[in-house]
Structure formats: C-alpha cells, structure tokens
Write an enzyme that holds these catalytic residues in place. Structure first.
Site, short mmCIF file in Angstrom:
data_model
loop_
_atom_site.label_atom_id
_atom_site.label_comp_id
_atom_site.label_asym_id
_atom_site.label_seq_id
_atom_site.Cartn_x
_atom_site.Cartn_y
_atom_site.Cartn_z
N LYS A 1 34.38 36.74 53.34
CA LYS A 1 36.03 37.14 52.90
C LYS A 1 36.67 36.21 52.33
CE LYS A 1 35.09 38.36 57.30
NZ LYS A 1 33.98 37.80 57.86
N THR B 1 36.20 39.26 12.54
CA THR B 1 34.99 39.54 13.02
C THR B 1 34.42 37.41 13.33
OG1 THR B 1 34.55 39.70 11.45
CG2 THR B 1 34.56 41.54 12.50
N HIS B 2 33.82 36.93 13.84
CA HIS B 2 33.65 35.54 13.55
C HIS B 2 35.44 35.11 13.49
CE1 HIS B 2 30.15 36.69 12.88
NE2 HIS B 2 30.62 37.43 12.09
N LYS C 1 58.05 22.19 22.59
CA LYS C 1 57.24 23.13 23.73
C LYS C 1 57.36 24.24 23.84
CE LYS C 1 53.47 22.69 22.87
NZ LYS C 1 52.31 21.18 23.60
N GLU D 1 47.67 31.44 29.31
CA GLU D 1 46.25 30.16 30.07
C GLU D 1 45.94 30.26 31.88
OE1 GLU D 1 47.59 26.57 27.98
OE2 GLU D 1 49.40 27.12 28.00
N GLN E 1 30.08 36.06 57.57
CA GLN E 1 31.71 35.34 57.84
C GLN E 1 31.68 34.54 56.47
OE1 GLN E 1 32.90 34.40 61.78
NE2 GLN E 1 33.34 32.51 60.38
N SER F 1 57.30 21.59 27.64
CA SER F 1 56.53 19.90 28.11
C SER F 1 57.58 19.05 28.78
CB SER F 1 56.16 19.51 26.61
OG SER F 1 56.19 17.89 26.81
N ASN G 1 55.18 26.16 26.40
CA ASN G 1 53.76 26.80 26.17
C ASN G 1 53.59 28.06 26.86
OD1 ASN G 1 52.98 24.31 25.48
ND2 ASN G 1 53.83 23.71 27.45
N1 ARG Z 1 33.95 36.65 62.33
C1 ARG Z 1 32.74 37.24 62.24
C2 ARG Z 1 32.58 37.95 60.75
O1 ARG Z 1 33.63 37.39 60.44
C3 ARG Z 1 32.76 38.41 63.11
C4 ARG Z 1 31.47 39.05 64.05
C5 ARG Z 1 30.88 38.28 64.11
N2 ARG Z 1 29.39 38.62 65.15
C6 ARG Z 1 28.79 37.44 65.71
N3 ARG Z 1 27.42 38.14 66.23
N4 ARG Z 1 28.86 36.55 65.70
O2 ARG Z 1 31.41 38.09 60.38
#
Ligand code: ARG
Length: 470
Positions: free
Chosen positions: A332, A162-163, A290, A297, A329, A284, A292
């Site tokens: 993603k 601990t610590h 070394k 990491e 959009q 290294s 590593n």
């Molecule tokens: N490429 C757009 C997205 O990833 C798809 C939906 C687009 N819809 C729109 N009404 N412009 O969200």
C-alpha cells in the site's frame, strides 16, 4: 489514532491466550495508511451485505441495518470524527468493530462468507480504479496543454538535437507533439491496465471460496467491476495489477523527467529558449539574480521514488507462495505514494505548460549556429544528381570551411559554395534557409508547420473523441 484497547478484544482473539505484544501490534498494523481506503471498504461491504440478503444468508432487515450502519460510519469518517485504533489493526477491522458497536450483534454477521483477504483485494482494486480515472483526466489535460502549445508555436524555429548537438531545424510546436506522443502511449498503457484492475475478487474469501451460496456476479456488478476474477487463490494473492500500474507510472515519470531536463536546460542562461512563469519558480537565499526551475527539477527528482516503488512492488511479490501472505500489506505505501506523486506531477505540468513563453529570437539564432541545414545541402546535391555519399562528403568539406571562416553555410557566397561542387546554383540559398529546411520536410510526422498543425489537429481530435466517449 489510539492504541488504548490493547487487550484480548481482537476480532480474531478467540484462540489466543495472551494480549498482542505492544510492539507487534504496531508493527503488524496497517490502519495508519490503509484508512484512506475507508470509502472503498464501505462500498465493498455494502455490496457484500446486499448480496448476502439476496441469496438469503442475511434477512433483508439485517442487511438494511448493516448498510445504514456503514453509511453512518462513512459520514463519521468524512467528518473526521471517527477514532481509528491501531489495536484494531487495519481499516477493515476498524470499520467492522465500529459497525458492531453501533448496530449491535447483527454487525457481526457482515463478515459471513468473506475474509479480509478478498476484502482488501477488492478495496485496493476499487481504490486503484478511482485513481486510474483521475490520472487519465490529468494526463489528458497535460496532453491538451501540449497540443495547444504545439499549435501556438508551430512556426517557432528551434534547433533539433541528437547527442545534444545541433542536428536539424525543427519547431517548438513539433517538439511539444513529440512529448504528447509519449503521453498518448502512456494513456494507452493506463487504459490497458484498467481492464485487468477492474475485476472483482470478492467471494474468493480467505483463499478457497466459501460454503455459502454467494453470487459473485452480483457483487461484481454492484461495484462496477467488469466481471468477477476466475480463481480464488489467485484473486487474494496477486498484486500484479498494482505492479503494472507502477510500471505505467514509472514510464510517465521517465517521460516527465525527460521534459524536465529539457525545461531546465532551456531556461538556463546558456540556452535562454523559454521563460517559465515566476509562480512556478523560486529564488535563491544568497544569489539575488537566481530564478530556479524548481518544479521541473522536483518532477525529475521524484522520478526516483516512483521507479523505486516499482522495484519495491516487484520484489514484494517475488517468490510469494500461494495464496495470501502478510507481505502483501506492504503493497500500500509504495502504491499510494506513487499515485500521489504522479498526480501532483501531472497537475503541475498541465498548469505550467500554457504559461511557458518562447524566446523565439534566441531559438532562431541558436539554430543558425550549428550548421543545422547541412543535411538540406546534401539532399540538394542528391537532387542535382550526386550519389548521397558523395554529397555527404562535399557538404562535410563545405562545413569545415565555414567553421574556419566562422560563418553559417548560408553566409558563404555562391562562388565559395561552387568551389565544393559545380552543380550548386542560386536556388541553393532557399534550401539553406531555416524555413526552407522545415518546409522541405512536408510529410506525415515531419517538421513543416502545416504538417505540425495537421498533427496537432489529429491529436486534439483523438483527445476530444475520448472525452466524448467518457
Ligand atoms: N491489512 C491486511 C493487508 O493489507 C489485510 C488483510 C489481512 N489478512 C490476514 N489474513 N491477515 O493485506
């Protein structure tokens, strides 16, 4: 990727009188990164086409032509022969345009009763569901590796901290099971998240549903969703399921970063508790000695980007008015990157764990250094009738004296120990041994090797039951 067709030939071009600015075209496009959802997009479109035929909006023949066209496009993409176009903005319009190019005017009927808004929401959920299932498998592999290690090293004594100061003896096996518990909770969170991911937004269309007699239950069923989502506005707009997944991933990475930190410390010359396999380390360019621990990491370092993606997604969603906004959009890239990252990290760890070698002698001598059995001496005195606070005081004095003499408590003679309390007898030495200390903690969740083995067996059973259920 091409942008050669920067013209008014947009699928939505009807009301526009000039071509899109070349910069804006690039700026608003997502095909560079959303093409990885192509298979899911095609699955969603096929389900939609089948449903449209079933409710009589498309003829059976039209639906069949669309499905065959989509399957051919799927093959083309798989073979790397599909030409993605930035001018066509995203994965959805690229595939739709290719469909029409391939099968003619009937391809234009596919988009009846749907919008890219419910289309993209469907695609992401399908994509994420597939990732969740892969991640669950990777998590379970890492858990299996930890459980194996726990069984292998159930008797390997190491200092518990601990610590980061020596606290009480534990075993390497017990330590591995602590890590496993963290991952077990992560697994629970992942499965909980999956329930909310696995709902079909298809049919919400742009935001308000559609005037066509669609069958949302049918498309949900075709796509393996548990049910359709309830509200059309919510269906196309919220990405809370992605945020939840990012939160799950952030916790996994937090846990892996804790493991990483310990692995890095344990491989150092100052600890020398374990040896990582050479194939998981690098050298290294200047210091020939070394070795590593780059993998731990990097895992520790990659925690930063995953936490960052959680913040991105939360901030992206914050204050968005209903319903869909183009902001979404931006979900993603963080989502994909965090999924890629966590899969790599889980894979690396599940491969590396079985190859960890314990340096048991070093761990044992480290455990002997920090008065790890002081609590055992206090407990011993309590068993002989002293109140715990008095016992604590007595042991504190004994430890101070042992520090002065540069020895462990177990190296003090009976006579020397009796100077601190006359209730101390010969049987104290068993209590002061590392094995005695471990054995004494013989209860559920304790360090006694038999308890560690039993805990490992329960953990393994949990894992096997879940694998059988899947
Ligand atoms: N490429 C757009 C997205 O990833 C798809 C939906 C687009 N819809 C729109 N009404 N412009 O969200």
């Amino acid at each position: 990727m091409t942008d050669k067709d920067n013209s008014s030939a947009k699928l939505w071009g009807g009301r526009f009188s000039e071509a899109t600015d070349a910069f804006v075209e690039r700026f608003t496009a997502s095909v560079q990164f959303d093409q990885r959802m192509a298979n899911h997009d095609i699955d969603g479109s096929i389900a939609h086409a089948k449903m449209l035929a079933r409710v009589g909006v498309l003829s059976e023949d039209e639906s069949q032509q669309i499905i065959a066209g989509l399957e051919a496009i799927r093959e083309e993409i798989k073979a790397g022969r599909f030409e993605w176009s930035v001018a066509l903005e995203d994965v959805h319009m690229n595939i739709e345009a290719a469909l029409t190019a391939r099968i003619g005017a009937v391809g234009k009927k596919l988009h009846t009763g749907r919008s890219r808004n419910d289309q993209v929401a469907t695609d992401i959920r399908l994509y994420v569901r597939g990732e969740i299932d892969q991640i669950a498998g990777l998590l379970n592999s890492l858990q299996a590796a930890l459980i194996d290690l726990a069984e292998r090293e159930a008797d390997t004594i190491m200092p518990g901290f601990t610590h980061l100061q020596t606290a009480q003896p534990t075993t390497f096996g017990h330590h591995m099971l602590a890590w496993n518990e963290m991952l077990e909770r992560d697994y629970g969170r992942l499965m909980d998240c999956r329930k909310r991911v696995n709902l079909s937004p298809l049919g919400a269309a742009a935001l308000a549903g559609t005037s066509f007699p669609i069958d949302r239950n049918y498309t949900a069923e075709l796509l393996g969703f548990d049910a359709p989502t309830e509200n059309s506005l919510d269906s196309v707009s919220d990405r809370d399921f992605a945020i939840e997944l990012a939160a799950f991933a952030s916790l996994v990475m937090t846990h892996l970063s804790r493991f990483s930190e310990e692995l890095v410390l344990w491989t150092s010359a100052q600890f020398e508790f374990i040896e990582l396999p050479d194939r998981f380390c690098t050298g290294s360019s200047i210091m020939p000695q070394k070795k590593n621990p780059d993998v731990p990491e990097l895992v520790r370092g990659k925690t930063g980007r995953v936490h960052g993606h959680l913040m991105s997604l939360l901030t992206l969603m914050k204050s968005q008015p209903l319903a869909y906004n183009k902001d979404n959009q931006e979900d993603k890239e963080p989502l994909f990157d965090l999924l890629d990252t966590i899969k790599d990290c889980l894979f690396a760890y599940s491969e590396m764990m079985p190859a960890i070698q314990c340096r048991a002698e070093n761990m044992r001598s480290a455990t002997l250094k920090g008065y790890a059995t002081a609590t055992d001496l206090a407990d011993y005195l309590v068993n002989k009738g002293l109140p715990f606070r008095d016992a604590h005081e007595v042991v504190g004095k004994a430890v101070a004296s042992a520090i002065g003499a540069g020895v462990d408590l177990s190296e003090l003679s009976l006579q020397q120990l009796q100077e601190f309390s006359e209730v101390i007898e010969q049987d104290v030495f068993e209590v002061l041994s590392l094995e005695g200390s471990l054995q004494a903690r013989d209860h559920l969740g304790g360090t006694a090797p038999a308890q560690v083995r039993a805990a490992a067996a329960r953990a393994r059973q949990r894992l096997e039951q879940r694998q059988q259920a899947n």
